[in-house]
Design a protein around this motif. Structure first.
Motif, PDB file in Angstrom:
ATOM      1  N   MET A   1      -9.491   9.867   2.251  1.00 32.36           N
ATOM      2  CA  MET A   1      -8.339  10.638   1.854  1.00 32.36           C
ATOM      3  C   MET A   1      -7.953  10.275   0.434  1.00 32.36           C
ATOM      4  N   GLY A   2      -7.758  11.289  -0.370  1.00 30.10           N
ATOM      5  CA  GLY A   2      -7.367  11.065  -1.755  1.00 30.10           C
ATOM      6  C   GLY A   2      -5.858  10.895  -1.869  1.00 30.10           C
ATOM      7  N   PHE A   3      -5.461   9.772  -2.437  1.00 31.01           N
ATOM      8  CA  PHE A   3      -4.034   9.499  -2.570  1.00 31.01           C
ATOM      9  C   PHE A   3      -3.355  10.505  -3.490  1.00 31.01           C
ATOM     10  N   VAL A   4      -4.000  10.778  -4.626  1.00 30.48           N
ATOM     11  CA  VAL A   4      -3.397  11.701  -5.597  1.00 30.48           C
ATOM     12  C   VAL A   4      -3.303  13.098  -5.003  1.00 30.48           C
ATOM     13  N   THR A   5      -4.339  13.528  -4.294  1.00 32.06           N
ATOM     14  CA  THR A   5      -4.318  14.835  -3.646  1.00 32.06           C
ATOM     15  C   THR A   5      -3.180  14.910  -2.645  1.00 32.06           C
ATOM     16  N   GLY A   6      -3.001  13.861  -1.877  1.00 35.22           N
ATOM     17  CA  GLY A   6      -1.920  13.832  -0.896  1.00 35.22           C
ATOM     18  C   GLY A   6      -0.547  13.860  -1.522  1.00 35.22           C
ATOM     19  N   VAL A   7      -0.381  13.121  -2.614  1.00 28.90           N
ATOM     20  CA  VAL A   7       0.925  13.092  -3.289  1.00 28.90           C
ATOM     21  C   VAL A   7       1.245  14.471  -3.877  1.00 28.90           C
ATOM     22  N   ILE A   8       0.240  15.134  -4.440  1.00 27.53           N
ATOM     23  CA  ILE A   8       0.468  16.483  -4.968  1.00 27.53           C
ATOM     24  C   ILE A   8       0.840  17.427  -3.835  1.00 27.53           C
ATOM     25  N   GLY A   9       0.118  17.357  -2.723  1.00 24.00           N
ATOM     26  CA  GLY A   9       0.446  18.201  -1.571  1.00 24.00           C
ATOM     27  C   GLY A   9       1.820  17.898  -1.010  1.00 24.00           C
ATOM     28  N   GLY A  10       2.164  16.621  -0.932  1.00 26.45           N
ATOM     29  CA  GLY A  10       3.488  16.239  -0.450  1.00 26.45           C
ATOM     30  C   GLY A  10       4.596  16.721  -1.365  1.00 26.45           C
ATOM     31  N   SER A  11       4.363  16.647  -2.668  1.00 25.54           N
ATOM     32  CA  SER A  11       5.353  17.140  -3.625  1.00 25.54           C
ATOM     33  C   SER A  11       5.533  18.650  -3.489  1.00 25.54           C
ATOM     34  N   ILE A  12       4.443  19.359  -3.254  1.00 22.93           N
ATOM     35  CA  ILE A  12       4.538  20.806  -3.056  1.00 22.93           C
ATOM     36  C   ILE A  12       5.325  21.106  -1.784  1.00 22.93           C
ATOM     37  N   GLY A  13       5.078  20.340  -0.716  1.00 22.09           N
ATOM     38  CA  GLY A  13       5.828  20.535   0.522  1.00 22.09           C
ATOM     39  C   GLY A  13       7.319  20.310   0.342  1.00 22.09           C
ATOM     40  N   THR A  14       7.677  19.235  -0.349  1.00 21.41           N
ATOM     41  CA  THR A  14       9.087  18.950  -0.594  1.00 21.41           C
ATOM     42  C   THR A  14       9.706  20.024  -1.489  1.00 21.41           C
ATOM     43  N   ALA A  15       8.953  20.465  -2.492  1.00 20.39           N
ATOM     44  CA  ALA A  15       9.465  21.510  -3.387  1.00 20.39           C
ATOM     45  C   ALA A  15       9.700  22.807  -2.622  1.00 20.39           C
ATOM     46  N   CYS A  16       8.831  23.137  -1.676  1.00 24.44           N
ATOM     47  CA  CYS A  16       9.030  24.348  -0.870  1.00 24.44           C
ATOM     48  C   CYS A  16      10.338  24.273  -0.092  1.00 24.44           C
ATOM     49  N   HIS A  17      10.633  23.110   0.469  1.00 32.92           N
ATOM     50  CA  HIS A  17      11.878  22.956   1.220  1.00 32.92           C
ATOM     51  C   HIS A  17      13.088  23.070   0.300  1.00 32.92           C
ATOM     52  N   MET A  18      13.004  22.464  -0.870  1.00 33.49           N
ATOM     53  CA  MET A  18      14.129  22.502  -1.795  1.00 33.49           C
ATOM     54  C   MET A  18      14.349  23.915  -2.344  1.00 33.49           C
ATOM     55  N   VAL A  19      13.271  24.643  -2.583  1.00 39.06           N
ATOM     56  CA  VAL A  19      13.408  26.026  -3.048  1.00 39.06           C
ATOM     57  C   VAL A  19      14.035  26.883  -1.960  1.00 39.06           C
ATOM     58  N   ALA A  20      13.602  26.658  -0.704  1.00 39.66           N
ATOM     59  CA  ALA A  20      14.190  27.425   0.400  1.00 39.66           C
ATOM     60  C   ALA A  20      15.691  27.162   0.509  1.00 39.66           C
ATOM     61  N   LEU A  21      16.109  25.910   0.328  1.00 39.23           N
ATOM     62  CA  LEU A  21      17.540  25.602   0.370  1.00 39.23           C
ATOM     63  C   LEU A  21      18.291  26.221  -0.809  1.00 39.23           C
ATOM     64  N   SER A  22      17.674  26.198  -1.993  1.00 37.56           N
ATOM     65  CA  SER A  22      18.366  26.753  -3.159  1.00 37.56           C
ATOM     66  C   SER A  22      18.457  28.276  -3.087  1.00 37.56           C
ATOM     67  N   VAL A  23      17.469  28.928  -2.494  1.00 41.20           N
ATOM     68  CA  VAL A  23      17.541  30.379  -2.325  1.00 41.20           C
ATOM     69  C   VAL A  23      18.675  30.742  -1.375  1.00 41.20           C
ATOM     70  N   GLN A  24      18.891  29.900  -0.366  1.00 41.41           N
ATOM     71  CA  GLN A  24      19.973  30.132   0.587  1.00 41.41           C
ATOM     72  C   GLN A  24      21.324  29.673   0.035  1.00 41.41           C
ATOM     73  N   LYS A  25      21.309  29.108  -1.187  1.00 40.47           N
ATOM     74  CA  LYS A  25      22.505  28.581  -1.851  1.00 40.47           C
ATOM     75  C   LYS A  25      23.198  27.517  -0.998  1.00 40.47           C
ATOM     76  N   ARG A  26      22.385  26.644  -0.443  1.00 42.01           N
ATOM     77  CA  ARG A  26      22.890  25.508   0.325  1.00 42.01           C
ATOM     78  C   ARG A  26      22.661  24.234  -0.487  1.00 42.01           C
ATOM     79  N   PRO A  27      23.390  23.176  -0.193  1.00 41.46           N
ATOM     80  CA  PRO A  27      23.180  21.929  -0.937  1.00 41.46           C
ATOM     81  C   PRO A  27      21.770  21.381  -0.704  1.00 41.46           C
ATOM     82  N   LEU A  28      21.171  20.858  -1.767  1.00 45.92           N
ATOM     83  CA  LEU A  28      19.809  20.334  -1.647  1.00 45.92           C
ATOM     84  C   LEU A  28      19.765  19.065  -0.801  1.00 45.92           C
ATOM     85  N   SER A  29      20.895  18.401  -0.642  1.00 43.86           N
ATOM     86  CA  SER A  29      20.923  17.180   0.159  1.00 43.86           C
ATOM     87  C   SER A  29      21.088  17.466   1.653  1.00 43.86           C
TER      88      SER A  29
END
Length: 87
Positions: A1-29
């Motif tokens: 398993m590539g660590f860098v590949t995983g970190v990039i994928g994990g960052s994309i996953g977290t960004a998707c969640h944060m974008v979904a919250l911001s589109v709904q105009k909810r707090p990111l926390s």
């Protein structure tokens, strides 16, 4: 398993969640455990994608060998660390 590949994928996953919250105009926390969950899911999916891409490259090279063509080297690497091991 590539660590860098995983970190990039994990960052994309977290960004998707944060974008979904911001589109709904909810707090990111809101629901911070989902940030971690989406990071883990993104990490897992990115590593599975890397393994799947390697498997496809091996299959394509087998088909090319049967046809008498030279093997494809996989010059278009989408995620870092995809060609770490040569099998």
């Amino acid at each position: 398993m590539g660590f860098v590949t995983g970190v990039i994928g994990g960052s994309i996953g977290t960004a998707c969640h944060m974008v979904a919250l911001s589109v709904q105009k909810r707090p990111l926390s809101r629901m911070p455990w989902c940030h971690v969950g989406y990071f883990i899911a993104g990490y897992y999916i990115a590593n599975k994608y890397k393994d799947y891409e390697r498997k496809l490259l091996i299959e394509v090279n087998e088909i090319r060998t049967d046809s008498g063509l030279p093997p494809f080297q996989g010059g278009h690497v989408l995620l870092p660390g995809m060609m770490e091991k040569k099998e």
